[in-house]
Design a protein around this motif. Structure first.
Motif, PDB file in Angstrom:
ATOM      1  N   PRO B  99       0.817  -1.217   0.000  1.00 16.76           N
ATOM      2  CA  PRO B  99       0.000   0.000   0.000  1.00 16.76           C
ATOM      3  C   PRO B  99       0.853   1.271   0.000  1.00 16.76           C
ATOM      4  CG  PRO B  99      -0.834  -1.567   1.598  1.00 16.76           C
ATOM      5  CD  PRO B  99       0.436  -2.142   1.072  1.00 16.76           C
ATOM      6  N   ALA B 100       0.291   2.317  -0.588  1.00 19.98           N
ATOM      7  CA  ALA B 100       1.037   3.557  -0.804  1.00 19.98           C
ATOM      8  C   ALA B 100       1.698   4.092   0.472  1.00 19.98           C
ATOM      9  CB  ALA B 100       0.099   4.607  -1.389  1.00 19.98           C
ATOM     10  N   LEU B 101       0.898   4.224   1.535  1.00 21.27           N
ATOM     11  CA  LEU B 101       1.425   4.809   2.766  1.00 21.27           C
ATOM     12  C   LEU B 101       2.595   3.984   3.313  1.00 21.27           C
ATOM     13  CD1 LEU B 101      -1.859   5.823   4.606  1.00 21.27           C
ATOM     14  CD2 LEU B 101      -0.066   7.364   3.818  1.00 21.27           C
ATOM     15  N   LEU B 102       2.406   2.662   3.299  1.00 15.03           N
ATOM     16  CA  LEU B 102       3.431   1.786   3.849  1.00 15.03           C
ATOM     17  C   LEU B 102       4.699   1.823   2.990  1.00 15.03           C
ATOM     18  CD1 LEU B 102       4.005  -0.091   6.138  1.00 15.03           C
ATOM     19  CD2 LEU B 102       2.951  -1.958   4.871  1.00 15.03           C
ATOM     20  N   SER B 103       4.544   1.876   1.675  1.00 18.17           N
ATOM     21  CA  SER B 103       5.701   1.956   0.779  1.00 18.17           C
ATOM     22  C   SER B 103       6.565   3.161   1.144  1.00 18.17           C
ATOM     23  CB  SER B 103       5.267   2.099  -0.685  1.00 18.17           C
ATOM     24  OG  SER B 103       4.471   1.028  -1.073  1.00 18.17           O
ATOM     25  N   GLY B 104       5.903   4.301   1.334  1.00 14.33           N
ATOM     26  CA  GLY B 104       6.629   5.523   1.663  1.00 14.33           C
ATOM     27  C   GLY B 104       7.321   5.420   3.009  1.00 14.33           C
ATOM     28  N   ILE B 105       6.606   4.868   3.992  1.00 13.52           N
ATOM     29  CA  ILE B 105       7.186   4.751   5.341  1.00 13.52           C
ATOM     30  C   ILE B 105       8.396   3.825   5.311  1.00 13.52           C
ATOM     31  CG2 ILE B 105       6.757   3.886   7.677  1.00 13.52           C
ATOM     32  CD1 ILE B 105       3.878   4.851   7.400  1.00 13.52           C
ATOM     33  N   LEU B 106       8.290   2.734   4.543  1.00  6.62           N
ATOM     34  CA  LEU B 106       9.409   1.784   4.466  1.00  6.62           C
ATOM     35  C   LEU B 106      10.650   2.458   3.878  1.00  6.62           C
ATOM     36  CD1 LEU B 106       7.496  -1.415   3.353  1.00  6.62           C
ATOM     37  CD2 LEU B 106       8.833  -1.129   5.453  1.00  6.62           C
ATOM     38  N   THR B 107      10.469   3.178   2.789  1.00 10.19           N
ATOM     39  CA  THR B 107      11.605   3.879   2.192  1.00 10.19           C
ATOM     40  C   THR B 107      12.171   4.887   3.181  1.00 10.19           C
ATOM     41  OG1 THR B 107      10.494   3.690   0.081  1.00 10.19           O
ATOM     42  CG2 THR B 107      12.384   5.150   0.163  1.00 10.19           C
TER      43      THR B 107
END
Lengths: 265, 312
Positions: B99-107
């Motif tokens: 999911p978009a939010l999680l992708s950003g947080i992971l990066t």
């Protein structure tokens, strides 16, 4: 033009909710043919369109467009052969973009996108010309956002966009179902005109049995993922809604359960 | 020196300078806000990579300076690093279907360690004494008769205007239009033969390149890089975007990017005022994030509040 060879599609496969949405379906549609598809809810009509467009891939079977096997070609690549209009009048256009921007997206279909300005004056001229043909005055509103248009206007625009560049197959998914009857009739008129003028091959899913028999050359009736009736030619010309429903009950030993279809006939 | 610096600056700072400093910071963060605008508004992709790609830009810039290259090389490297960070988030989302939010947080969380690796320690200085000739130092020396604050202001203003017009133009190209259409209606885009995933990758990369550029410019402006400088940047970027939307009406691209810039400047002015004059009512610098959070919450809740209570 279009060939489906023993196509199967399951939903929720290998779960309790497994549903066999399209069953061993084989179908051939000739070039220039305008096919209407009817059937009750869950008969597999929209799934059929989604399989043709590549939204879903079949679990088995092959799909050919113009002789080319497209079974596993992703939707965005297959799109260059197809035009599609949806039931939801918001689905066929981008509401936050202007009319000309929407048309440009359709105009540029199948072309490689680059860092060129998307809209040229020449394209605008073409857009005005084509919009003038549908007679809604949209040619004077190129820079208006599509969100400002009525459902009928959006659907007319979506229809025009779907026919840009003469797709090999035009897919219409109950595209008049969300419109009031009068607007729906107008959109149907426009649909037949665009199909005839551009000699398009078209498949139209509809709930309206009257429309299904009145428009096009051939009618398919679907039930539980199968095509149970395929009528065309003289037989179709003489066919009434009543006969169609009777034929269905004879074949399937049940009533054609479709409130919307009965009400609108 | 550091202890007295704030007081010194405040004393030497008339109302005009105060205004100019705040506007300068507004312009610097305007670059970041343009990046946030691309993801949040054009792509409809809430990208939290920003909190990591902002310090990444600053860290990469500092690294190139320490390696002895000039500020232009530093800025180009920062842009590239930001784009890569965005690309990574995009791949997490489009390929791994995270999911978009999680992708950003992971990066973002990965970048925290990467940024520390690049910097070598949590805080490094970019100073003339160390031989680092930042863009602002070069400009100051090029125009010795003009007060430094005006040189900086004019440069940042010109930079942001150029970026705005470049972005305006880009958003009207074939790719730019496809990116905006993807954010609006992914189904349509796919039926029109565009791969929505490609557009997301391009858009998120471009967005984070701008964010990293903003970080690189701010590092030069404040003369140091801090590992924590990215905390809350995505929210302040979003605050700029929505403040602009409240202040200016319009939906054309020209107006929308203008909203972002005006929003960024007004938001910085508001926070500067809150910091300087809010002191007397007990407002502390560390309350700033709370201030920003509440500002965004209030503006975002406004339509709902209006609907629920407006008619009564």
């Amino acid at each position: 033009m279009l060939k489906l060879d023993r196509v199967n599609k399951y939903f929720f496969r290998n779960t309790q909710d497994e549903r066999w949405a399209v069953r061993n379906l084989s179908l051939e549609v000739q070039k220039g043919e305008f096919v209407t598809v009817v059937g009750s809810n869950g008969a597999g009509k929209t799934t059929l369109l989604n399989l043709i467009s590549g939204t879903y891939f079949p679990d088995s079977g092959r799909i050919f467009i113009d002789g080319q096997d497209v079974t596993t070609v992703p939707a965005y690549e297959r799109a260059k052969y197809l035009g599609r209009v949806f039931q939801n009048t918001f689905q066929g256009t981008a509401a936050s973009l202007t009319i000309e921007e929407n048309l440009a997206i359709a105009y540029l279909k199948g072309k490689r996108k680059g860092i060129r300005m998307a809209i040229s004056e020449k394209m605008r001229e073409y857009f005005r010309e084509r919009l003038a043909e549908i007679g809604l005055g949209l040619e004077r509103r190129l820079k208006d956002r599509v969100g400002l248009l009525s459902g009928g206007q959006r659907q007319a625009l979506a229809l025009l966009m779907a026919t840009f560049g003469n797709p090999k197959i035009l897919l219409l998914d109950e595209h008049t179902a969300n419109l009031d009857p009068k607007t729906g009739e107008k959109i149907m008129e426009l649909t037949t005109r665009l199909i005839e003028e551009n000699a398009l091959t078209a498949i139209m899913v509809t709930h309206n049995l009257q429309d299904a028999l009145q428009y096009g050359h051939r009618t398919l009736m679907m039930d539980e993922g199968e095509v149970v009736l395929d009528i065309f030619g003289e037989e179709r010309k003489r066919m009434t809604i009543q006969e169609l429903l009777e034929r269905f009950s004879e074949l399937r030993h049940k009533k054609f359960a479709e409130d919307r279809a009965l009400l609108s006939s | 020196m550091p202890a007295s610096y704030a007081g010194l600056r405040k004393e030497a700072c008339g109302i005009r300078e105060f205004f100019l400093y705040s506007v300068q910071e507004g312009l610097l963060f305007g670059i970041l806000a343009l990046g946030v605008f691309i993801t949040f508004r054009c792509l409809n992709f809430p990208d939290l990579t920003v909190d990591g790609s902002y310090p990444l830009g600053a860290a990469v810039f500092a690294l190139t300076m320490y390696r002895g290259y000039g500020p232009v090389a530093g800025v180009v490297s920062a842009l590239a690093a930001g784009a890569l960070a965005g690309l990574f988030t995009g791949i997490l989302h489009t390929f791994s279907r995270i999911p978009a939010l999680l992708s950003g947080i992971l990066t973002m969380i990965c970048l925290y360690s990467i940024n520390l690796r690049i910097m070598g320690r949590p805080n490094i200085s970019l100073s003339e004494n160390l031989g680092h000739r930042t863009i602002f130092v070069i400009l100051r020396d090029a125009f010795p008769t003009v007060p430094e604050v005006y040189v900086r202001f004019l440069f940042l203003f010109a930079l942001l205007v150029v970026l705005k017009f470049l972005l305006d133009a880009f958003l009207q190209t074939e790719i730019g239009l496809s990116i905006r259409a993807t954010g609006d209606n992914e189904t349509l885009v796919a039926t029109q033969g565009i791969n929505p995933d490609d557009m997301k990758l391009i858009g998120i990369s471009l967005s984070n390149a701008l964010v990293a550029l903003s970080g690189a410019m701010f590092a030069q402006y404040q003369g140091f890089v801090d590992i924590n400088m990215g905390i809350g940047m995505v929210i302040s970027g979003l605050a700029s975007v929505i403040v602009g939307e409240v202040l200016l009406r319009g939906k054309t691209i020209f107006v929308m990017t203008l909203q972002v810039i005006v929003g960024s400047v007004v938001y910085r002015l508001a926070t500067a005022v809150a910091l300087n004059w809010g002191y007397s009512i007990g407002f502390k610098p560390y309350d700033l994030k709370l201030f920003t959070g509440i500002l965004v919450i209030v503006i975002l809740s406004f339509p709902v509040l209006k609907e629920k209570f407006g008619k009564a």
